[in-house]
Design a protein around this motif. Sequence first.
Motif, PDB file in Angstrom:
ATOM      1  N   PHE A   1       0.820  -1.221   0.000  1.00  0.00           N
ATOM      2  CA  PHE A   1       0.000   0.000   0.000  1.00  0.00           C
ATOM      3  C   PHE A   1       0.849   1.264   0.000  1.00  0.00           C
ATOM      4  N   VAL A   2       2.052   1.163  -0.560  1.00  0.00           N
ATOM      5  CA  VAL A   2       2.913   2.322  -0.765  1.00  0.00           C
ATOM      6  C   VAL A   2       2.687   2.763  -2.203  1.00  0.00           C
ATOM      7  N   GLU A   3       2.232   3.985  -2.373  1.00  0.00           N
ATOM      8  CA  GLU A   3       1.932   4.465  -3.712  1.00  0.00           C
ATOM      9  C   GLU A   3       3.204   4.878  -4.443  1.00  0.00           C
ATOM     10  N   THR A   4       3.109   4.903  -5.768  1.00  0.00           N
ATOM     11  CA  THR A   4       4.224   5.305  -6.619  1.00  0.00           C
ATOM     12  C   THR A   4       4.020   6.757  -7.027  1.00  0.00           C
ATOM     13  N   ARG A   5       5.064   7.551  -6.855  1.00  0.00           N
ATOM     14  CA  ARG A   5       5.004   8.966  -7.241  1.00  0.00           C
ATOM     15  C   ARG A   5       5.409   9.056  -8.711  1.00  0.00           C
ATOM     16  N   VAL A   6       4.481   9.551  -9.553  1.00  0.00           N
ATOM     17  CA  VAL A   6       4.727   9.674 -10.991  1.00  0.00           C
ATOM     18  C   VAL A   6       4.536  11.130 -11.415  1.00  0.00           C
ATOM     19  N   PRO A   7       5.239  11.537 -12.483  1.00  0.00           N
ATOM     20  CA  PRO A   7       5.066  12.912 -12.958  1.00  0.00           C
ATOM     21  C   PRO A   7       3.641  13.136 -13.462  1.00  0.00           C
ATOM     22  N   SER A   8       3.132  14.323 -13.206  1.00  0.00           N
ATOM     23  CA  SER A   8       1.789  14.698 -13.652  1.00  0.00           C
ATOM     24  C   SER A   8       1.904  15.475 -14.964  1.00  0.00           C
ATOM     25  N   LEU A   9       0.903  15.360 -15.806  1.00  0.00           N
ATOM     26  CA  LEU A   9       0.910  16.070 -17.088  1.00  0.00           C
ATOM     27  C   LEU A   9       0.860  17.580 -16.912  1.00  0.00           C
ATOM     28  N   VAL A  10       0.278  18.037 -15.802  1.00  0.00           N
ATOM     29  CA  VAL A  10       0.146  19.482 -15.564  1.00  0.00           C
ATOM     30  C   VAL A  10       1.278  20.016 -14.693  1.00  0.00           C
ATOM     31  N   GLY A  11       2.305  19.232 -14.490  1.00  0.00           N
ATOM     32  CA  GLY A  11       3.426  19.633 -13.647  1.00  0.00           C
ATOM     33  C   GLY A  11       3.325  19.007 -12.268  1.00  0.00           C
ATOM     34  N   GLY A  12       4.433  18.914 -11.615  1.00  0.00           N
ATOM     35  CA  GLY A  12       4.458  18.292 -10.300  1.00  0.00           C
ATOM     36  C   GLY A  12       4.389  16.778 -10.411  1.00  0.00           C
TER      37      GLY A  12
ATOM     38  N   ASN B   1      -1.367   3.889  -7.288  1.00  0.00           N
ATOM     39  CA  ASN B   1      -1.107   2.497  -6.951  1.00  0.00           C
ATOM     40  C   ASN B   1      -1.393   1.689  -8.215  1.00  0.00           C
ATOM     41  N   LEU B   2      -0.353   1.146  -8.811  1.00  0.00           N
ATOM     42  CA  LEU B   2      -0.477   0.437 -10.080  1.00  0.00           C
ATOM     43  C   LEU B   2      -1.303  -0.836  -9.950  1.00  0.00           C
ATOM     44  N   ILE B   3      -1.305  -1.453  -8.776  1.00  0.00           N
ATOM     45  CA  ILE B   3      -2.092  -2.664  -8.566  1.00  0.00           C
ATOM     46  C   ILE B   3      -3.576  -2.340  -8.583  1.00  0.00           C
ATOM     47  N   SER B   4      -3.957  -1.272  -7.883  1.00  0.00           N
ATOM     48  CA  SER B   4      -5.384  -0.931  -7.824  1.00  0.00           C
ATOM     49  C   SER B   4      -5.911  -0.447  -9.169  1.00  0.00           C
ATOM     50  N   GLN B   5      -5.036   0.013 -10.050  1.00  0.00           N
ATOM     51  CA  GLN B   5      -5.464   0.458 -11.379  1.00  0.00           C
ATOM     52  C   GLN B   5      -5.534  -0.682 -12.381  1.00  0.00           C
ATOM     53  N   ALA B   6      -4.956  -1.831 -12.036  1.00  0.00           N
ATOM     54  CA  ALA B   6      -4.955  -2.976 -12.950  1.00  0.00           C
ATOM     55  C   ALA B   6      -6.321  -3.645 -12.956  1.00  0.00           C
ATOM     56  N   ASP B   7      -6.494  -4.530 -13.885  1.00  0.00           N
ATOM     57  CA  ASP B   7      -7.766  -5.246 -14.027  1.00  0.00           C
ATOM     58  C   ASP B   7      -7.823  -6.494 -13.151  1.00  0.00           C
ATOM     59  N   GLY B   8      -7.189  -6.480 -12.024  1.00  0.00           N
ATOM     60  CA  GLY B   8      -7.218  -7.645 -11.130  1.00  0.00           C
ATOM     61  C   GLY B   8      -6.179  -8.661 -11.547  1.00  0.00           C
ATOM     62  N   GLY B   9      -6.548  -9.910 -11.538  1.00  0.00           N
ATOM     63  CA  GLY B   9      -5.633 -10.971 -11.946  1.00  0.00           C
ATOM     64  C   GLY B   9      -4.544 -11.218 -10.916  1.00  0.00           C
ATOM     65  N   SER B  10      -3.376 -11.569 -11.415  1.00  0.00           N
ATOM     66  CA  SER B  10      -2.286 -11.969 -10.532  1.00  0.00           C
ATOM     67  C   SER B  10      -1.692 -10.795  -9.752  1.00  0.00           C
ATOM     68  N   LEU B  11      -1.929  -9.577 -10.197  1.00  0.00           N
ATOM     69  CA  LEU B  11      -1.402  -8.421  -9.457  1.00  0.00           C
ATOM     70  C   LEU B  11      -1.994  -8.326  -8.054  1.00  0.00           C
ATOM     71  N   THR B  12      -3.255  -8.672  -7.905  1.00  0.00           N
ATOM     72  CA  THR B  12      -3.914  -8.568  -6.599  1.00  0.00           C
ATOM     73  C   THR B  12      -3.256  -9.481  -5.576  1.00  0.00           C
ATOM     74  N   LEU B  13      -2.659 -10.553  -6.027  1.00  0.00           N
ATOM     75  CA  LEU B  13      -1.944 -11.472  -5.145  1.00  0.00           C
ATOM     76  C   LEU B  13      -0.786 -10.771  -4.431  1.00  0.00           C
ATOM     77  N   LEU B  14      -0.283  -9.693  -5.033  1.00  0.00           N
ATOM     78  CA  LEU B  14       0.842  -8.973  -4.434  1.00  0.00           C
ATOM     79  C   LEU B  14       0.463  -8.256  -3.138  1.00  0.00           C
ATOM     80  N   TYR B  15      -0.820  -8.092  -2.873  1.00  0.00           N
ATOM     81  CA  TYR B  15      -1.249  -7.549  -1.581  1.00  0.00           C
ATOM     82  C   TYR B  15      -1.121  -8.600  -0.472  1.00  0.00           C
ATOM     83  N   VAL B  16      -1.191  -9.861  -0.845  1.00  0.00           N
ATOM     84  CA  VAL B  16      -1.186 -10.961   0.133  1.00  0.00           C
ATOM     85  C   VAL B  16       0.223 -11.448   0.437  1.00  0.00           C
TER      86      VAL B  16
END
Length: 192
Positions: free
Chosen positions: A73-84, A89-104
């Motif tokens: 549950f550590v988020e990734t800091r990425v550049p924003s299109l509007v600056g800054g 969280n790349l896992i929560s943005q994914a369509d589920g699958g094997s990525l969700t296992l990474l929480y366990v």
Amino acid sequence: MSVPDRTSGTSGIVGGAAAGAAAYLLGYLFAYVTQAGAIEDQLAGFNVFAELFGGDPIPTWQAVGWVFYNGHFVETRVPSLVGGSQLTNLISQADGGSLTLLYVVPPVLLVVAGLVASRVAGEREPADGAKNGAFVVAGYLPLAVIGAFLFRHTVREATIAPDLITAVLLAGAVYPAVFGAIGGAGATLLSD
């Protein structure tokens, strides 16, 4: 009259540190083995543009590190299109699958690490087992801090990396202390 064993504290810390380091490395290895191919495919388009414009492509091992920290549950800091920058969280943005296992995986590995640390220390009481299980922080925290810097990628002036504060506090300290203590206490209950 018996003499108290003063070496158990040292062996508890050493055993906990070793178990914590192993849990961190196994967690990252699990993330790499299960996710590297998919992440490499997702990075292919971006990396072509990065190379075209003279930038460095994002190495797969670094992007896997972002997902590994997202599993804590550590988020990734990425550049924003509007600056800054923005946090994601790349896992929560994914369509589920094997990525969700990474929480366990991190909690399970840390419970096992706490169990091992408690067994190595030879604890019999749940409170002592929890204390020795929590010693996994001694191995997990330094690697969490190092990883937060290793998994940092700079694109021009912008940086993509795990959020440093939560990487240290949540992934490095809270996760191993809580789940290691649970495993350590559980080890004493299982031995009875």
